[in-house]
Design an enzyme around this catalytic site. Structure first.
Site, mmCIF file in Angstrom:
data_model
loop_
_atom_site.group_PDB
_atom_site.id
_atom_site.type_symbol
_atom_site.label_atom_id
_atom_site.label_comp_id
_atom_site.label_asym_id
_atom_site.label_seq_id
_atom_site.Cartn_x
_atom_site.Cartn_y
_atom_site.Cartn_z
ATOM 1 N N ASP A 208 0.823 -1.209 0.000
ATOM 2 C CA ASP A 208 0.000 0.000 0.000
ATOM 3 C C ASP A 208 0.860 1.263 0.000
ATOM 4 O OD1 ASP A 208 -2.850 1.047 0.508
ATOM 5 O OD2 ASP A 208 -1.690 2.095 2.035
ATOM 6 N N GLU A 250 13.051 -15.990 -1.412
ATOM 7 C CA GLU A 250 13.179 -17.228 -0.634
ATOM 8 C C GLU A 250 11.914 -18.065 -0.710
ATOM 9 O OE1 GLU A 250 14.219 -16.686 3.525
ATOM 10 O OE2 GLU A 250 15.542 -15.030 2.919
HETATM 11 O O1 TEU Z 1 -4.508 4.283 -1.213
HETATM 12 C C1 TEU Z 1 -3.486 5.230 -1.348
HETATM 13 C C2 TEU Z 1 -3.986 6.437 -2.026
HETATM 14 O O2 TEU Z 1 -5.092 6.495 -2.483
HETATM 15 C C3 TEU Z 1 -3.102 7.565 -2.104
HETATM 16 O O3 TEU Z 1 -1.795 7.241 -1.918
HETATM 17 C C4 TEU Z 1 -3.297 8.242 -3.395
HETATM 18 O O4 TEU Z 1 -2.133 8.183 -4.137
HETATM 19 C C5 TEU Z 1 -3.620 9.669 -3.147
HETATM 20 O O5 TEU Z 1 -4.693 9.736 -2.261
HETATM 21 C C6 TEU Z 1 -4.013 10.358 -4.431
HETATM 22 O O6 TEU Z 1 -3.826 11.685 -4.255
HETATM 23 C C7 TEU Z 1 -4.288 3.264 -0.340
HETATM 24 C C8 TEU Z 1 -5.518 2.390 -0.244
HETATM 25 O O7 TEU Z 1 -5.793 1.820 -1.496
HETATM 26 C C9 TEU Z 1 -6.642 3.189 0.315
HETATM 27 O O8 TEU Z 1 -7.826 2.438 0.383
HETATM 28 C C10 TEU Z 1 -6.242 3.677 1.690
HETATM 29 O O9 TEU Z 1 -7.242 4.536 2.176
HETATM 30 C C11 TEU Z 1 -4.922 4.425 1.666
HETATM 31 O O10 TEU Z 1 -3.929 3.714 0.957
HETATM 32 C C12 TEU Z 1 -4.398 4.628 3.057
HETATM 33 O O11 TEU Z 1 -3.895 3.429 3.550
#
Ligand code: TEU
Length: 528
Positions: A208, A250
């Site tokens: 993520d 691994e």
């Molecule tokens: O999403 C990340 C995300 O949406 C941001 O990094 C995005 O690049 C930015 O908002 C755009 O401007 C992930 C997950 O997919 C999401 O559901 C989570 O809410 C988020 O991370 C936080 O963990």
């Protein structure tokens, strides 16, 4: 890098399971692992190679599980660790691999590390695992810097002040404090977490917010440049992912990074042979339904992946993105978080027609394809009553941003059953016409979206794993050949076009017109 036959991930179809909304096995209105286990035959019949599960760990669910309190426990709303192990094994017996989701940028504020940091107070070693700072201003009453929140639409600062005077950094919500990746214990812990899940038989890990972990230790103002970005795409990240790759190797495990970067050269750096195997293709996902833009997106994608030897991925939506059939039925068919608004009109019939064509397009391209649960049912973005929206993106924007719950509504399984067969009263309300999309209805209708996805995934191997060659085609038409004379033609012009010469029509996203031509917003797979 020669392609090994065992490298399943280079051409896989990976199905994204948002557990909370997939299927409810115990009738409490929240999807769970029992629900997924009961539906494994459905996923096997769909023909997918792997399942990516959004975070299923212990979590206060302030951001749908992206606020993890314990990576070694399953949230009780979803089940138990023993059940997850069973699920991984049962899926594997059906030939389906499992990908879990790791959220290294932050943890839940209920995570023991953050609780210990709160209790230990300013200046303590416990606080060094996070980014605690004194504030600016005469009495430290101003946040330490000017960084903007990653939840677009939010006017919130990324700092929260504690009663003891310290501020802590959270690029997302205050319940998601950012970890300090310069600290060796943070690195060690995540390497242990990777091993923990690889030991349990998972085949891959989604990372993520993969480009956000590393921070400039001085935490300088964004406006204070020029300097490398203080928290996006920093060079230190590559060292972290190289050490992760050693662990993955691994176990024969693979990574897919959530890397949103407009610069394709910088993006490709994460995919070097000793770093991540794959990353999500957000430029394709965000691309409008436009022949020139799509062709450019496909060409750029292939060109950026080629030098590093990584396969491309093709993604049309996920749990953060407006549902495809809704998006493609709008005037603006692209995707941009900042452009989301309540009440944007859409033509669902048009959007569905295009989504069907887009499914055949993406499943014919070289690389791996992601399918987000409900995409194979053609589910539209749902209008959630405002008082029922839980997504922090909505809540924290002061109600301006519609948030992401519209694509997270519990799935309809059986048209005649209460709650369309999901289970108990769903945690997010289902729209009144949800039953018309139910799996049991679509399963017996070869013309349904589910029928199309099943057939397309079954036939997809005809395209092989070789390159793509564009064919001459009328204006507004995308036509390309893959291995063994398998062709894909997509008509994005506003009139029907003649099909190229072919010996067999393998699959079409809709009927040909009365004289055998390919209608607008329709795609076809042919054998030349
Ligand atoms: O999403 C990340 C995300 O949406 C941001 O990094 C995005 O690049 C930015 O908002 C755009 O401007 C992930 C997950 O997919 C999401 O559901 C989570 O809410 C988020 O991370 C936080 O963990």
């Amino acid at each position: 890098m020669g392609q090994q036959p065992t490298e399943w991930w280079r051409s896989a179809v990976i199905y994204q399971v948002y557990v909370r909304s997939f299927a409810d096995g115990d009738g409490d209105g929240t999807g769970d692992l029992a629900g997924v286990r009961a539906r494994l035959p459905y996923l096997a019949e769909l023909g997918v190679d792997a399942l990516w599960f959004n975070p299923w760990y212990l979590s206060p669910m302030k951001d749908g599980g992206y606020d993890v309190a314990d990576y070694r426990a399953i949230d009780p709303a979803f089940g138990t660790l023993a059940e997850a192990e069973k699920l991984i094994a049962e899926a594997r017996e059906l030939g389906i691999r499992t990908v879990v989701d790791i959220v290294p940028n932050h943890v839940s504020d209920q995570h023991p590390w953050f609780q210990a940091a709160l209790n230990a107070g300013p200046g303590s070693p416990e606080r060094e695992l996070f980014h605690f700072r004194r504030g600016r201003g005469k009495h430290g009453e101003l946040p330490p810097n000017d960084w903007p929140s990653q939840f677009v639409g939010s006017a919130e600062p990324v700092w929260t002040r504690l009663p003891d005077g310290d501020w802590y950094l959270h690029l997302f919500t205050p319940e998601q404090p950012d970890l300090n990746w310069a600290h060796p214990a943070v690195r060690q812990e995540h390497e242990d977490i990777l091993r923990f899940w690889f030991e349990r038989g998972v085949a891959g890990v989604r990372i993520d917010s993969a480009a956000l972990l590393a921070k400039d230790p001085a935490l300088p103002d964004l406006a204070g440049g020029p300097h490398p970005h203080p928290f996006v795409d920093r060079d230190e990240l590559h060292d972290i992912y190289r050490s992760w790759r050693v662990i993955a190797d691994e176990y024969d495990g693979v990574f897919v990074g959530e890397v949103w970067l407009p610069d394709t050269e910088r993006f490709a750096r994460y995919l070097r042979p000793d770093e991540l195997h794959t990353a999500f293709n957000f430029s394709f996902l965000s691309c409008p339904w436009d022949p020139g833009r799509l062709r450019t997106s496909i060409d750029t994608t292939l060109a950026e992946h080629a030098p590093v030897g990584a396969p491309a991925t093709w993604v049309l939506c996920n749990h953060d993105i407006t549902r495809t059939v809704t998006r493609y039925g709008r005037t603006d068919t692209g995707f941009d978080f900042a452009a989301k608004a309540f009440g944007t009109p859409t033509d669902l019939a048009l959007g569905t027609r295009r989504a069907r064509a887009a499914a055949l397009l993406s499943l014919a391209l070289p690389g791996a394809v992601y399918v987000y649960q409900g995409e194979e049912l053609g589910l539209p973005e749902a209008d959630i009553p405002r008082d029922r929206i839980e997504d922090p993106m909505h809540v924290r924007s002061g109600g301006k941003d519609p948030g992401r719950d519209g694509c997270r509504v519990p799935l309809p399984w059986a048209a005649g059953a209460p709650h369309a067969g999901f289970g108990g009263e769903p945690w997010l309300p289902q729209p009144a016409d949800w039953a018309s999309y139910a799996v049991d209805r679509q399963a017996v209708d070869p013309g349904s979206m589910l029928g199309l996805y099943r057939e397309a995934i079954r036939l997809r191997p005809v395209f092989g794993d070789g390159p793509l060659t564009w064919l001459p085609a009328p204006e507004g038409v995308l036509a390309f050949a893959r291995a063994d004379g398998a062709l894909c033609v997509v008509n994005l012009a506003d009139t029907p076009v003649d099909l190229p010469e072919h010996t067999a029509l393998l699959l079409a996203s809709g009927p040909m017109d009365g004289v055998g031509r390919l209608p607008e917003d329709t795609a076809v797979w042919l054998r030349s």
